[in-house]
Design an enzyme around this catalytic site. Sequence first.
Site, PDB file in Angstrom:
ATOM      1  N   PRO A   2      46.373   5.291  39.559  1.00  0.00           N
ATOM      2  CA  PRO A   2      47.515   5.971  39.358  1.00  0.00           C
ATOM      3  C   PRO A   2      48.890   5.428  38.996  1.00  0.00           C
ATOM      4  CG  PRO A   2      46.420   6.711  41.357  1.00  0.00           C
ATOM      5  CD  PRO A   2      45.752   5.372  40.682  1.00  0.00           C
ATOM      6  N   GLU A   3      49.514   5.836  37.923  1.00  0.00           N
ATOM      7  CA  GLU A   3      50.844   5.118  37.412  1.00  0.00           C
ATOM      8  C   GLU A   3      51.932   5.877  37.800  1.00  0.00           C
ATOM      9  OE1 GLU A   3      50.497   4.539  33.338  1.00  0.00           O
ATOM     10  OE2 GLU A   3      48.567   3.789  33.378  1.00  0.00           O
TER      11      GLU A   3
END
Length: 287
Positions: A2-3
């Site tokens: 996840p960014e």
Amino acid sequence: MPELPEVETIRRTLNELVLQKTIDSVTVHLNRIIQLPEEVGEFCLLLAGQTIQSVERRGKFLCFMMDDFTLVSHLRMEGRYGLYDQKDPLELHTHVVFHFTDGTELRYKDVRQFGTMHLFPKGRELEEKPLKKLGLEPLAKDFTLAAFSNKLSGRSTKIKPLLLNQEYIVGIGNIYVDESLFLAGIHPEREADTLTRQELATLFEAIVKTLQEAVAAGGSSIKSYVNGQGEIGLFQHQLKMYGRKGEPCYACGQPIEKSVVAGRGTHFCPQCQPLKWKLKRVKKVKV
């Protein structure tokens, strides 16, 4: 992994789910998730009786702000949180369970088992690893063109790995670097010190625009990402570059190319993102 947009979306949903809930006890099924304190028993003991006041974010880290402590959580590849009733069966790969006094539970699941949790006395979390050396926060008010340009000035590093370096700018990640560079018309292998002031300004605006739009769409569900309520993100339907090797560029129609830059799969349009500085250097050598 996840960014920033995905972690920000998770942060927002967690604030809807667990705000003002008080921890009765904590169960840890996989000790290595807990990085600090060293003793898992102490981790559980310190959290008992703590109320979650808010959930914040620093880069790709979630920060659970409690009465006396801050829990810093990194999801790594596939970590996820979900709120359950205590009677719900425990699912596979559930490694940490926060039991609340109201009979609900916040459960942390992680198939890959790479996630981490650090517990700090409140206020100390920014003075210690893993948050201590993090760079500019691209959606914060103090993320200005001047601050951005200052971070990149004089750096001969290729622009893509520089943007991925969390000590310079936090949270952007591979997907959103590719998207931002395309929007700015900059080749991922351009060296940072070859960018003009106008190009830096264009890139700055592209980063902010890309991240804001991604957050509004709930992030990108490329593999297994879901938010705290089990919902997928939708920004993957707006991607112009990432994952589109061989497909026509939306701007010029040229096939999108993929290469490896600093060990990361990298998508770009050779027409819209020409490697101008490299061509100029070749010309000078011939003369």
